[in-house]
Scaffold this motif. Structure first.
Motif, PDB file in Angstrom:
ATOM      1  N   ILE A  81      -0.269  -4.504  -2.943  1.00  0.00           N
ATOM      2  CA  ILE A  81       0.403  -3.207  -2.757  1.00  0.00           C
ATOM      3  C   ILE A  81       1.807  -3.235  -3.345  1.00  0.00           C
ATOM      4  CG2 ILE A  81       1.411  -1.697  -0.993  1.00  0.00           C
ATOM      5  CD1 ILE A  81      -1.056  -2.199   0.711  1.00  0.00           C
ATOM      6  N   ALA A 129       8.333   0.894   0.777  1.00  0.00           N
ATOM      7  CA  ALA A 129       7.592   1.276   1.986  1.00  0.00           C
ATOM      8  C   ALA A 129       7.383   0.071   2.896  1.00  0.00           C
ATOM      9  CB  ALA A 129       6.248   1.890   1.589  1.00  0.00           C
ATOM     10  N   CYS A 130       7.104  -1.088   2.323  1.00  0.00           N
ATOM     11  CA  CYS A 130       6.858  -2.273   3.146  1.00  0.00           C
ATOM     12  C   CYS A 130       8.144  -2.813   3.752  1.00  0.00           C
ATOM     13  CB  CYS A 130       6.159  -3.352   2.316  1.00  0.00           C
ATOM     14  SG  CYS A 130       4.430  -2.971   1.941  1.00  0.00           S
ATOM     15  N   GLY A 140       5.786   0.830  -3.256  1.00  0.00           N
ATOM     16  CA  GLY A 140       5.156  -0.065  -2.289  1.00  0.00           C
ATOM     17  C   GLY A 140       6.155  -1.041  -1.696  1.00  0.00           C
ATOM     18  N   ARG A 184      -0.095   5.753   3.529  1.00  0.00           N
ATOM     19  CA  ARG A 184       0.535   4.825   4.479  1.00  0.00           C
ATOM     20  C   ARG A 184      -0.465   3.797   5.003  1.00  0.00           C
ATOM     21  NH1 ARG A 184       5.477   5.496   5.614  1.00  0.00           N
ATOM     22  NH2 ARG A 184       5.339   4.191   7.494  1.00  0.00           N
ATOM     23  N   HIS A 238      -0.521   0.800   4.096  1.00  0.00           N
ATOM     24  CA  HIS A 238       0.113  -0.517   4.206  1.00  0.00           C
ATOM     25  C   HIS A 238       0.458  -0.861   5.649  1.00  0.00           C
ATOM     26  CE1 HIS A 238       3.314   2.467   3.776  1.00  0.00           C
ATOM     27  NE2 HIS A 238       4.102   1.642   4.417  1.00  0.00           N
ATOM     28  N   VAL A 256      -0.316   3.304  -0.499  1.00  0.00           N
ATOM     29  CA  VAL A 256       1.051   3.652  -0.110  1.00  0.00           C
ATOM     30  C   VAL A 256       1.140   5.143   0.205  1.00  0.00           C
ATOM     31  CG1 VAL A 256       3.441   3.748  -0.900  1.00  0.00           C
ATOM     32  CG2 VAL A 256       2.023   1.753  -1.430  1.00  0.00           C
ATOM     33  N   GLN A 292      -3.314   0.435  -5.167  1.00  0.00           N
ATOM     34  CA  GLN A 292      -2.076   0.286  -4.409  1.00  0.00           C
ATOM     35  C   GLN A 292      -1.367   1.620  -4.212  1.00  0.00           C
ATOM     36  OE1 GLN A 292       0.636  -0.969  -8.299  1.00  0.00           O
ATOM     37  NE2 GLN A 292       0.390  -2.457  -6.723  1.00  0.00           N
TER      38      GLN A 292
END
Length: 1366
Positions: free
Chosen positions: A582, A592-593, A589, A553, A555, A550, A546
């Protein structure tokens, strides 16, 4: 007909052409006989049937379907409870992504780089060393340069520059230092300078000793003095001390093995003197200690160095001398091969690519795993040198010279992959003349990679984890670099990864990870699906990836795929799984998501923007929910976004989905949406408006969770318990106050509790809170426990004027004075003032909701599933209620011993919510030291909560918990607090789906089909025999008698259809399994571990034509289903649930009656309640609640074994009613046989055959009636069987046979026409064989065989043949 209707019709297909109905209509003009066992014919014209009852002929047209015959009338095709969730749930077996262990092997521990290269050339051109006698002509070339073609000084300088350039091809970023014909001081300076520059990176030391003597026996190498008049030895220990570690040495000289030997001795000495060696030294030497370098002119003088630095040129030159090309091929063309080594579309680039693939494959297949990782994956330069070292071994061994290394490698020079290299080289070289003559000529790529992929594909067709791994795996990795082969390689790689975790680990260990990570940057549409599949398989094994995703990038790639409409839902489910991994425990993570809008994407799909697509794939819904749950788990910012998006309202409808996995995942997402207070970044997010919105949302979430407390799947209920534990953790103070109020004694009578009553129930009587099905408690009724919010003080005290305190529900606490109550509040306030509970000032919700939560928690704590009940007790421990250990009471107590010390004997009042919820099943205690003299207690075993000491040892037991873990916490640390909460397992359990093969079917399916076909054939043969059987011999043929040793007598008995096995149980819910042919006890076990027992009301088999399961229905309505129950100590609980929620007021026991229908997959349950509940065991869901037409309760229940969805019920008032779950009204018709008084129906069954409405009912008064429900106004048959003492009745499924038993030690057999066929009585004989008062009767489903259980613990088996066939 619509598709859904067609599917429903096929599910409820009804009858059989292979098995004809040999039963004839009974005569309507029989004679009335006034003797015991005689028959009589009554007319029901005078019966006043219920106005809602209808003649069967007036019912829906669906009954026309029932006369259609099919082969499978008696052999249902439905199979239930065989999903992944039914295997190991109670053992809490999870299979989520791992963080350590297996996965740690593939990822290099420390990536390393060679930062500096020291080149030492001792050539002394034109002066040969004294110990070397050269042949003529002899090898002269050094770095492909003839040193005698120019002046010595210029030659050595040119050779040095060329060697530097050759090394730079493999490591261009390193710093290169060269020393030509040096002295010891110059070498020392060179080494120390390189180490200083390289710092902790690796240093390469290359030594060419062609102009000096061989190393000494001590491993010393030779250098020069300043005037070149002497050779000066350099001890290897000095060289090692200058270069230090990490380092790699290349020694190109004769007898180089002496140096390696000295190094190994040095390493051994260091290990023995200073413990385990931490030195990282690698050696490559040109030959063994006794060997001399080859001098043949076909090799260069530095053949070892040439193999290491210019492998393609060396390999081709050597190959040409041994191939058919050697006569016609111009060797000078090798230097003119067009292209660059880094360009795979050119001839030189392809040759280098193939060479890399071949040598990597040889190393991976020959070297041990750890050694391969160290030498071929840790350092790029080291990996290149070792690949080239394999070539050096092959070439130099042909000249009787054996290169060696440290660490030592196994021999590789005869590996068959070298043949593949030779073929590829020959094909490429055959094009070389044309390409040189015509630079514009088209280069034809080699078929090498295509052929190797084909070989890999063949392995996939026939390989397995039991066979040798595919040797082409490193080649597949190389093929990923090529666009033309990439798609095929990825597809084959996906097939390989699908074979299991072992395959994923192999692929990762070969180095696949950085390649597939890089491919996420591509935008090629055709690669998306297979890349998502490959990443699914990787992350199913190793969660640690995971971080890499991240960081790169990656994801965003999966979010775009998740949101794409072109992909199938199954594939998008994989993308959701990848995203869930992730964000799992990864704050970077999660952030970022959220930044790229993952929450909105997920909620959009849950809202059904493409409903047809989403609804057809429950896996997609399941993983969308799990992804959301992991995204906002302990992350306040994400929770805020989710609440503002009304996500809880979007998730709530999923609790009615047919798949338990989807419902459990939705519960998980709702539970993690509750803020427990673990997020350290929450302080700056407080807002009054947001708090109001959050409180409303939390209330809605809790109401939704309460709807699922009675779900039929323990998987779902376990998640409800975990979610409620989060709520209890956050609202500990308020829930504790409610629990304390419940424990307060009260002076008024408990005859009526208006604040706990819901008015206006459909049956005309009041309904307690607990009685309402949990699915309808919260949304449909007014607040059940009304407590004015002002009576609940902020410090947790409950005003004595409050209805909650004045009408407390749990009575009889020995500690009921006000001082102890205030003591609790003080303790709570103290804990808050010390800042231990950072959420103790949380604003309270409605007190009615807290009351319902306490009810739900107690319901979970007495759940029939052991794992769910353990979780429920953990939840109660959070609000201060602790279980009193009473698990061993049942097994240790002896007859006559008192066990009131741990039972809830005082709960004798019917209106007590705790008793009505089966409180006697769960001894609880408020943990409090006495502060006032004990008083008489109605609730033995309950204590007030006041002692808030920290007892961490209680958390080690899964069956109990810490009464107040918050107050014992050492501080506000989220990690320490989190450990007190039970953890959800739906996520890690669901991950196991992707660890299993997804592209291939299970191997055992053929065996299962074959076994079923064999059983179907046997069953059909027996059915035909049954329909023509004569039962005159039955009463005289007892084939087995078994003393079950049940202290309370046999309650139920059951014969297995395809094995000589009988199963029996007693009032204490002890189950015993016996082989009546071998007279052997196979297994004995308790249905549950609770201290009290309600008795078993029903035993039946689920999936009797397949791997059958044992369904055990208890008198309290709890259903438990067991597998492997015939093996001693191996029984496993498949599932468990409460089939009945609540019962009528004033009734102490449910007296549940249940029956299972394989055709429909439905379990029907009723008892002392005002409805019949229909459970779909495939969905593990309550699918229908059928209200009863009268206040009378059901005393007998039977399902049709031919017509799916049809069942009959016998009532306490003597009525018999026929139901069909498929009809809108459910009730088909009703009738009551004539009688001078109300006669309780004690047994009911369907007559054998295909006709849908012919029943046999038996009343307690001793009469048996044969009824045709289609003609309720016609005459029907009545049999006076036992005159007031009938206790059991059984109707054979296929034979025209009825058996009845009485308390007078008598069993009678009748035909469907009412003719008596025989009697089994108590006969004193020499052997003293007898039967006791008959308690249960059960026919074999396919043979004329009867099992009879008696009150004296004896089970007898009777058959119409001496040796019944199995």
């Amino acid at each position: 007909m619509a598709l859904g209707d067609l599917m429903a019709a096929s599910r409820f297909s009804q009858s059989s052409a292979a098995v004809s109905n040999h039963l004839e209509e009974f005569s309507s003009n029989g004679n009335h006989v006034e003797e015991d066992g005689g028959r009589s014919v009554y007319s029901s014209n005078g019966i006043n049937n219920n106005t809602n009852a209808r003649d069967l002929s007036e019912t829906s047209s669906s009954y026309a379907v029932m006369t259609t015959t099919t082969n499978m009338a008696y052999l249902p095709q439905t199979v239930v409870l065989c999903e992944l969730r039914h295997d190991g749930f109670e053992d809490c077996i999870t299979s989520g992504p791992l963080d350590s262990g297996l996965v740690s092997k593939w990822r290099p521990r420390d990536r390393m780089k060679t930062g500096c290269v020291a080149l030492v050339l001792c050539l002394n051109i034109s002066v040969d060393p004294p110990d070397v006698i050269k042949i003529s002509p002899c090898a002269r070339m050094e770095c492909w340069i003839d040193p005698f073609s120019m002046a010595p000084q210029k030659a050595i300088e040119t050779i040095g520059r060329t060697l530097t350039q050759q090394y730079e091809r493999w490591q261009p970023k390193a710093r290169y230092k060269i020393s030509l014909d040096p002295t010891i001081d110059e070498v020392k300076k060179l080494c120390t300078t390189c180490r200083k520059y390289a710092k902790s990176e690796r240093v390469l030391f290359h030594y060419n000793g062609h102009g000096v003597p061989k190393p000494t026996p001590n491993g010393e190498i030779w250098l020069y003095n300043k005037s070149y008049t002497q050779y000066i030895p350099l001890p290897i220990i000095d060289l090692d001390s200058w270069l230090q570690t990490p380092s790699i040495y290349v020694f190109d000289c004769s007898a180089a093995g002496l140096i390696v030997r000295a190094f190994m001795a040095l390493q051994d000495y260091g290990t023995s003197s200073s413990g385990p060696s931490t030195r990282d030294c690698i050696l490559l030497a040109s030959c063994e200690a006794h060997e001399t370098l080859p001098q043949s002119v076909e090799y260069p003088a530095d053949v070892f160095t040439s193999c290491l630095t210019t492998p393609i040129k060396m390999a081709l030159r050597w190959f040409c001398t041994r191939s058919l090309l050697h006569e016609s091929f111009d060797y000078s063309m090798i230097d003119q091969i067009p292209g660059r080594q880094t360009d795979r579309k050119t001839l030189l680039g392809e040759l280098n690519w193939i060479f890399t693939a071949v040598t990597d494959t040889i190393a991976w297949n020959v070297l041990p795993h750890d050694l391969f990782q160290r030498l071929f994956r840790q350092d790029l330069l080291v990996a290149s040198l070792f690949r080239n070292f394999l070539l050096a071994e092959r070439i130099m061994r042909s000249a009787n010279c054996s290169p060696i290394s440290y660490p030592m490698l196994p021999p590789t020079h005869q590996h068959h992959m070298w043949d593949a290299w030779d073929m590829a080289a020959e094909i490429c070289l055959s094009q070389l003349p044309t390409l040189i003559e015509d630079p514009n000529a088209e280069f034809l790529p080699s078929p090498f990679f295509t052929e190797q992929l084909t070989a890999f594909e063949l392995w996939l067709d026939h390989g397995s984890d039991y066979k040798k791994p595919p040797e082409q795996l490193p080649i597949v990795l190389q093929v990923l670099l090529s666009q033309c082969h990439r798609f095929r390689a990825l597809v084959l790689l996906g097939r390989f990864l699908d074979m299991g975790p072992w395959a994923v680990d192999l692929a990762l260990s070969v180095g696949i990870f950085p390649y597939v990570l890089k491919l996420l940057q591509t935008t090629t549409p055709e690669l998306r699906q297979i890349l998502v599949f490959i990443w699914t398989k990787i992350l199913a094994l190793d969660k640690s990836c995971q971080v890499d995703l991240v960081k790169d990038r990656g994801h965003t790639y999966f979010i775009r795929f998740l949101d794409s409409v072109e992909a199938y839902p199954e594939q998008r489910a994989m993308a959701a799984f990848v995203l869930a991994v992730i964000v799992d425990g990864n704050r970077h993570g999660q952030e970022a998501c959220i930044e790229v809008g993952l929450i909105d994407v997920c909620l959009k799909h849950l809202q059904g923007s493409s409903p047809n697509e989403a609804q057809t794939e429950p896996l997609f819904l399941q993983w969308i929910c799990l992804c959301l749950g992991k995204l906002w788990e302990d992350f306040l910012e994400a929770q805020m976004i989710g609440l503002q998006a009304d996500s809880h309202a979007i998730l709530a409808p999923l609790l009615s989905e047919p798949q338990p996995e989807v419902r459990a995942a939705a519960i998980f997402a709702l539970g993690t949406l509750l803020d427990v207070g673990f997020d350290s970044s929450r302080d700056g997010l407080g807002d009054e408006d947001y708090d109001d919105e959050k409180i409303r949302a939390e209330a809605d979430i809790i109401k939704t969770l309460l709807n699922a407390v009675s779900d039929g799947s323990p998987l779902v209920r376990a998640e409800v318990a975990v979610a409620l534990s989060r709520f209890a953790f956050g609202h500990n103070k308020h829930l504790k106050s409610v629990a304390i109020a419940y424990s307060k004694p009260q002076s008024n009578s408990l005859g009526s509790l208006p604040s706990f009553v819901v008015k206006g129930s459909g049956s005309g009587y009041t309904t307690p809170t607990h009685y309402m099905p949990h699915g309808s408690i919260v949304p449909s009724v007014s607040p059940l426990l009304r407590v004015d919010s002002q009576t609940m003080a902020r410090d947790g005290r409950v005003s004595t004027s409050s209805p909650l305190a004045a009408s407390g529900i749990m009575h009889g606490s020995p500690l009921s004075d006000d001082s102890s109550q205030h003591s609790d509040s003080g303790a709570l306030n103290d804990s808050v003032s010390h800042g231990v509970i950072n959420h103790a000032t949380r604003r309270p919700l409605d007190n009615a909701l807290y009351s319902q939560c306490v009810l739900a928690m107690c319901s979970l704590a007495k759940d029939p599933s052991p794992r769910v009940s353990r979780l429920g007790r953990r939840v109660l421990s959070i609000i201060g209620i602790e279980q009193v250990v009473a698990k061993s009471v049942k097994s240790s107590s002896r007859p006559g011993e008192s066990t009131t010390g741990t039972s809830l004997a005082g709960l004798g009042r019917s209106s007590s919510w705790f008793e009505l919820n089966g409180g006697g099943r769960l001894p609880l205690a408020f943990r409090t030291p006495p502060v006032s003299p004990p008083r008489p207690s109605y609730l033995t075993g309950m204590r007030r909560v006041c002692s808030l000491e920290f007892r961490p040892h209680l958390m080690n037991s899964p069956d109990s918990g810490l009464a107040d873990p918050l107050l014992g916490s050492s501080g506000p640390s989220g990690v320490s607090e989190r450990s007190f909460l039970p953890q959800s397992t739906i996520y890690s359990w669901s991950c196991g789906h992707f660890s299993k093969p997804l592209l291939t079917a299970m191997d055992d399916s053929e065996d299962i089909i074959a076994r079923r076909e064999e059983r179907e054939k046997v069953a059909l043969d027996h059915i035909v025999k049954c329909q023509h059987s004569s039962v005159s011999e039955l009463q005289n043929n007892q084939i087995a008698s078994w003393d079950t040793k049940f202290e309370t007598g046999t309650k139920t008995a059951l014969l297995q259809p395809f094995s000589p096995i009988v199963i029996a149980s007693d009032e204490n819910e002890r189950i015993r399994v016996w082989d009546y042919e071998e007279a052997t006890l196979l297994n004995s076990f308790d249905n549950h571990d609770y201290p009290d027992n309600r008795g078993v009301s029903k035993l039946c088999l689920v999936n009797e034509l397949d791997e059958n399961l044992l369904l055990v229905g208890s008198n309290d309505g709890n259903i438990r289903i067991w597998r492997d129950y015939t093996s001693r100590g191996q029984q496993k609980l498949v599932t468990a649930f409460a089939s009945i929620q609540g019962h009528r007021p004033g009734v102490r026991s449910v007296n549940a009656v249940v029956d299972w229908q394989q055709q429909s997959g439905y379990l029907f349950a009723s008892g002392e309640i005002s409805s019949i509940m229909a459970w779909d065991l495939d969905k593990e869901q309550l699918v229908s609640t059928i209200p009863l037409e009268s206040d009378s309760s059901i005393s007998a229940l039977a399902v049709s074994q031919v017509h799916g969805g049809q069942f009959a019920a016998g009532f306490v008032d003597g009525y018999v009613r026929l139901y069909d779950i498929r009809t809108p009204e459910k009730l088909v018709c009703a009738t009551r046989p004539p009688s001078q008084q109300v006669e309780r129906i004690v047994g009911i069954g369907f007559q054998p055959g295909l006709e849908p409405a012919k029943l046999v009912s038996a009343s307690k008064a001793g009469k048996i009636h044969c009824i045709d429900m289609r003609r309720t106004k016609a005459e029907y048959l009545a049999i006076d069987a036992h005159r007031g003492s009938l206790t059991a009745v059984a109707v054979h499924r296929h034979a025209p046979l009825i058996a009845s038993g009485s308390a007078k030690q008598l069993i009678k057999f009748f035909s469907l026409e009412g003719h008596p066929l025989g009697t089994i009585r108590y006969y004193p004989t020499f052997m003293a064989q007898k039967i006791g008062a008959v308690s249960c009767l059960n026919f074999h489903p396919y043979q004329v065989m009867l099992a009879a259980g008696a009150a004296d613990a004896c089970v007898s088996i009777y058959a119409d043949e001496v040796s019944p066939s199995k």
